[in-house]
Write an enzyme that holds these catalytic residues in place. Structure first.
Site, PDB file in Angstrom:
ATOM      1  N   ASP A  30     -32.623 -29.253  -7.741  1.00 28.79           N
ATOM      2  CA  ASP A  30     -32.107 -29.782  -6.476  1.00 28.79           C
ATOM      3  C   ASP A  30     -30.743 -29.170  -6.189  1.00 28.79           C
ATOM      4  OD1 ASP A  30     -31.007 -31.330  -8.636  1.00 28.79           O
ATOM      5  OD2 ASP A  30     -30.350 -32.836  -7.193  1.00 28.79           O
TER       6      ASP A  30
ATOM      7  N   GLU B 257     -30.037 -34.132  -9.967  1.00 28.94           N
ATOM      8  CA  GLU B 257     -28.701 -34.038 -10.552  1.00 28.94           C
ATOM      9  C   GLU B 257     -27.620 -34.173  -9.498  1.00 28.94           C
ATOM     10  OE1 GLU B 257     -24.955 -32.408 -11.994  1.00 28.94           O
ATOM     11  OE2 GLU B 257     -26.165 -31.622 -10.343  1.00 28.94           O
TER      12      GLU B 257
END
Length: 444
Positions: free
Chosen positions: A88, A150
């Site tokens: 991500d 994250e």
């Protein structure tokens, strides 16, 4: 080293192409509208390792974002290494401020630009390069774990680590989400600060009133908020919140002119705080006001503002506890309200700091690999930023050597406009990881 160096050169073109394909997927976990793209990013990552002969699955905990677990078993008597990255990425910010399209990888000079080009899709690519360099002859067992949330604080990571503990267990863990000392000098990150977010609201009036009729004896909330925020630092710029821990950093010299150049601070601005620069950056708390809700200048009228709100970011020194630090910040804000203003503090996200005792065979293997790949000794460095999940890995796998590495350099601009990957450094990162796997196998 010669064979591995040649192997890295052989696989880098395909790895670069795969990295560019990943960058083109706008896997912004912060934006719910991008959930399908985050899923697509996980599927693309899974496909890359499945093509290398790994057993692969996409997992999630509850309603968390998708993560990828890919495994190849260890040869007899050899250790297993867990390779971590995340797929991500951060939001782009104002797209018109980028030199090129953020989700279209573009090479300029010595860098590949794009959101996620470094943080942290290059981490995935580095793992892929190391694996691909060995082909079917991996010298150790490898588990690849690529997280999908994250950038929003890894809210379900602990649950994933618990649910898949047996599959993720390893003798060494390589977390490719940090950076190097500078272009040309590698580093192991051995400490990171934690993070506390607090939202403070100051109210002085039930509603706005005319600034001419009532100005003078009646304080406005924005002025009160400014005075309150000013109490967070002393006259030197050191944090003035009681109860926060501070310690000493490694004996590393960070020249002021280099810090100024890398941070883009204006020439006229004096650096704040006391002590060495690495102490101030790595092992002492830092407080910043990162946002204020108040009438904009364009929309402001001649009224006393009744309520104002700010977001305060506290970086927590290694050795401190984020929960305790959050309480200390809340107490300070509540106890320093100017003029009897009503202060309400809402606690936001927290993340624990961490320190790594970088001694032992795993760390020797890493330093040797870095020395070979770069031709210079690596630096043990701290990181002023926060990667809270490292503390969670330490908790989940206390016996594993945790090696915090990465692809970034001081001009990577991760999270910022024109994020870029230094391509020559990326080659060295890939070679170093392949050498690390070989070194770990040779120690067994």
């Amino acid at each position: 080293m010669t064979d591995l160096s040649a192997a890295i050169d052989r696989v880098l073109p395909s790895v670069r192409a795969d990295l560019e394909d990943l960058i083109r997927i706008p896997s912004v976990s912060y934006e719910p509208a991008r959930a399908a793209d985050v899923q697509r990013s996980a599927e693309a990552t899974a496909a890359l390792f499945e093509a290398e002969g790994f057993m692969v699955k996409i997992v999630r905990a509850g309603d968390g974002a998708p993560a990828v677990i890919a495994k190849k078993p260890a040869p007899a008597g050899k250790p297993t290494v867990l390779l971590y990255a995340h797929h991500d990425v951060q939001p782009t910010g104002p797209v018109d401020q980028w030199t090129s399209e953020p989700f279209e990888p573009t090479e300029r000079d010595d860098r590949l630009y794009g959101r996620g080009a470094a943080d942290d899709k290059a981490g995935i690519a580095a793992h892929l390069a190391a694996v691909r360099a060995f082909g079917n002859d991996l010298p150790v067992g490898v588990t690849v774990f690529v997280e999908g949330e994250e950038e929003i604080g890894s809210p379900t990571l602990l649950q994933l680590l618990d649910e898949y503990a047996d599959e993720l267990a390893a003798d060494a863990i390589v977390i490719a989400d940090s950076g190097n000392w500078e272009v040309g000098t590698p580093a192991l990150t051995v400490s990171l600060r934690g993070l506390v977010e607090s939202y403070v609201e100051v109210r002085t009036l039930e509603h706005a009133v005319h600034s001419g009729l009532f100005g003078g004896p009646i304080p406005d909330a924005l002025s009160a908020l400014c005075r309150l925020l000013a109490t967070l630092h002393d006259h030197k710029g050191d944090v003035a919140v009681d109860g926060l821990h501070a310690s000493r950093a490694a004996d590393v010299v960070y020249p002021e002119d280099r810090l100024r150049a890398e941070s883009s601070v204006l020439d006229s601005v004096r650096l704040t705080g006391s002590g060495s620069l690495v102490d101030r950056l790595w092992t002492r708390p830092a407080v910043a006001v990162v946002g204020i809700d108040a009438p904009s200048v364009a929309e402001a009228s001649n009224t006393l503002v009744p309520v104002a709100r700010a977001k305060v970011s506290l970086r927590v020194a290694p050795g401190d506890d984020a929960v305790k630090a959050s309480a200390a910040l809340r107490d300070h804000l509540e106890n320093n309200a100017p003029w009897g203003a009503q202060v309400t503090v809402t606690e936001g996200q927290t993340g624990q700091p961490c320190s790594v005792n970088a001694r032992g065979a795993g760390y020797e293997a890493a330093r040797s690999a870095f020395q070979e790949a770069w031709g210079v000794e690596p630096v043990d460095m701290g990181m002023g930023g926060s990667i809270p999940f490292i503390a969670e890995f330490q908790q989940a796998f206390p016996a594993a050597a945790i090696l915090v590495t990465g692809v970034e350099d001081p001009d990577t601009r991760a999270h910022g406009i024109d994020e870029g990957l230094h391509l020559a450094e990326f080659r060295k990162v890939c070679l170093a990881e392949a050498l690390l796997l070989q070194n770990l196998a040779n120690q067994a």
